[in-house]
Design an enzyme around this catalytic site. Sequence first.
Site, PDB file in Angstrom:
ATOM      1  N   GLY A  83       7.079  -9.567   1.443  1.00  0.00           N
ATOM      2  CA  GLY A  83       6.105  -9.037   0.501  1.00  0.00           C
ATOM      3  C   GLY A  83       6.579  -7.716  -0.047  1.00  0.00           C
ATOM      4  O   GLY A  83       7.317  -6.982   0.628  1.00  0.00           O
ATOM      5  N   GLN A 128       6.085   0.466  -4.256  1.00  0.00           N
ATOM      6  CA  GLN A 128       7.259   0.608  -3.386  1.00  0.00           C
ATOM      7  C   GLN A 128       8.557   0.708  -4.184  1.00  0.00           C
ATOM      8  O   GLN A 128       9.583   1.117  -3.662  1.00  0.00           O
ATOM      9  CB  GLN A 128       7.364  -0.583  -2.420  1.00  0.00           C
ATOM     10  CG  GLN A 128       6.251  -0.625  -1.390  1.00  0.00           C
ATOM     11  CD  GLN A 128       6.424  -1.818  -0.467  1.00  0.00           C
ATOM     12  OE1 GLN A 128       5.981  -2.918  -0.774  1.00  0.00           O
ATOM     13  NE2 GLN A 128       7.091  -1.618   0.656  1.00  0.00           N
ATOM     14  N   CYS A 140       7.255  -3.017   7.345  1.00  0.00           N
ATOM     15  CA  CYS A 140       7.158  -2.700   5.917  1.00  0.00           C
ATOM     16  C   CYS A 140       8.521  -2.230   5.435  1.00  0.00           C
ATOM     17  O   CYS A 140       9.187  -1.456   6.122  1.00  0.00           O
ATOM     18  CB  CYS A 140       6.114  -1.603   5.717  1.00  0.00           C
ATOM     19  SG  CYS A 140       5.903  -1.117   3.999  1.00  0.00           S
ATOM     20  N   LEU A 141       8.917  -2.699   4.254  1.00  0.00           N
ATOM     21  CA  LEU A 141      10.211  -2.289   3.704  1.00  0.00           C
ATOM     22  C   LEU A 141      10.257  -0.783   3.445  1.00  0.00           C
ATOM     23  O   LEU A 141      11.328  -0.208   3.386  1.00  0.00           O
ATOM     24  CB  LEU A 141      10.506  -3.055   2.406  1.00  0.00           C
ATOM     25  CG  LEU A 141      10.729  -4.559   2.583  1.00  0.00           C
ATOM     26  CD1 LEU A 141      10.816  -5.255   1.234  1.00  0.00           C
ATOM     27  CD2 LEU A 141      11.987  -4.828   3.405  1.00  0.00           C
ATOM     28  N   HIS A 144      -1.848  -6.501   3.306  1.00  0.00           N
ATOM     29  CA  HIS A 144      -0.890  -5.393   3.470  1.00  0.00           C
ATOM     30  C   HIS A 144      -0.394  -4.916   2.098  1.00  0.00           C
ATOM     31  O   HIS A 144      -0.331  -3.712   1.840  1.00  0.00           O
ATOM     32  CB  HIS A 144       0.270  -5.897   4.347  1.00  0.00           C
ATOM     33  CG  HIS A 144       1.430  -4.953   4.492  1.00  0.00           C
ATOM     34  ND1 HIS A 144       1.825  -4.434   5.704  1.00  0.00           N
ATOM     35  CD2 HIS A 144       2.294  -4.465   3.578  1.00  0.00           C
ATOM     36  CE1 HIS A 144       2.877  -3.647   5.519  1.00  0.00           C
ATOM     37  NE2 HIS A 144       3.197  -3.657   4.239  1.00  0.00           N
ATOM     38  N   GLU A 145      -0.075  -5.883   1.212  1.00  0.00           N
ATOM     39  CA  GLU A 145       0.455  -5.517  -0.114  1.00  0.00           C
ATOM     40  C   GLU A 145      -0.628  -4.906  -1.001  1.00  0.00           C
ATOM     41  O   GLU A 145      -0.360  -3.960  -1.740  1.00  0.00           O
ATOM     42  CB  GLU A 145       1.089  -6.730  -0.809  1.00  0.00           C
ATOM     43  CG  GLU A 145       2.217  -7.419  -0.040  1.00  0.00           C
ATOM     44  CD  GLU A 145       3.275  -6.488   0.508  1.00  0.00           C
ATOM     45  OE1 GLU A 145       3.499  -5.412  -0.082  1.00  0.00           O
ATOM     46  OE2 GLU A 145       3.874  -6.819   1.551  1.00  0.00           O
ATOM     47  N   HIS A 202      -1.021  -1.297  -0.366  1.00  0.00           N
ATOM     48  CA  HIS A 202      -0.027  -0.445  -1.042  1.00  0.00           C
ATOM     49  C   HIS A 202      -0.543   0.011  -2.410  1.00  0.00           C
ATOM     50  O   HIS A 202      -0.258   1.125  -2.847  1.00  0.00           O
ATOM     51  CB  HIS A 202       1.280  -1.212  -1.266  1.00  0.00           C
ATOM     52  CG  HIS A 202       2.226  -1.188  -0.091  1.00  0.00           C
ATOM     53  ND1 HIS A 202       2.774  -0.033   0.405  1.00  0.00           N
ATOM     54  CD2 HIS A 202       2.743  -2.198   0.659  1.00  0.00           C
ATOM     55  CE1 HIS A 202       3.585  -0.324   1.426  1.00  0.00           C
ATOM     56  NE2 HIS A 202       3.574  -1.636   1.608  1.00  0.00           N
TER      57      HIS A 202
END
Length: 193
Positions: A60, A65, A108-109, A150-151, A154
């Site tokens: 994701g 991000q 998370c990235l 989660h996304e 963000h």
Amino acid sequence: MFWKHSNSQDTVEAMALLPIITAPDPRLKKLSKPVEKVDEAIGRLMDDMLETMYAAPGIGLAAPQVGVLKRVIVVDVAGQDSEPQPLMLADPELTWVSDEDAGYEEGCLSLPDHYAEVVRPAAIKVRYLDRQNEVRELAAEGLLATCIQHEIDHLDGILFVDHLSALKRNMILRKLLKAKKAEKGSQKEPAAV
Ligand code: NI
């Protein structure tokens, strides 16, 4: 979020890998704006985000991000050995969440190498604009429900560590800051983005 994923897409048009911002960074704490319409530029952003997510590899990715404060997310929770199942969502909105919760070990990235269990509603419904600017609604549970939540977080400037105790959150953010400083100090090779 991330997960190992084989990069199996056949690229027809030239797409671009976008640099991923890592925490702590004030850009990850901002509120993103609705796109209202998926036009060509937003479609291209979706394509580039998907390619960036697969290359990371991740499951994701949200536009902030990659430094774009627009309400766009991409998700693919299909396992490494399965057919890709990409989802591209603009202006995603939760229209329903289950009373039942589920805990998942999230990563998370933007917080590389850190994981923690986060508890969220186990099932959701999300309404969004797809790549063709059509309004859609999707019901999700399990990992997909977790990943979409989660996304969407963000887009509101919320990281998974914000769901943890201040003690755990600060420990992770301190380590990330330290890692960032160490990386800056030894930047002989081009940064892996
Ligand atoms: Ni994330």
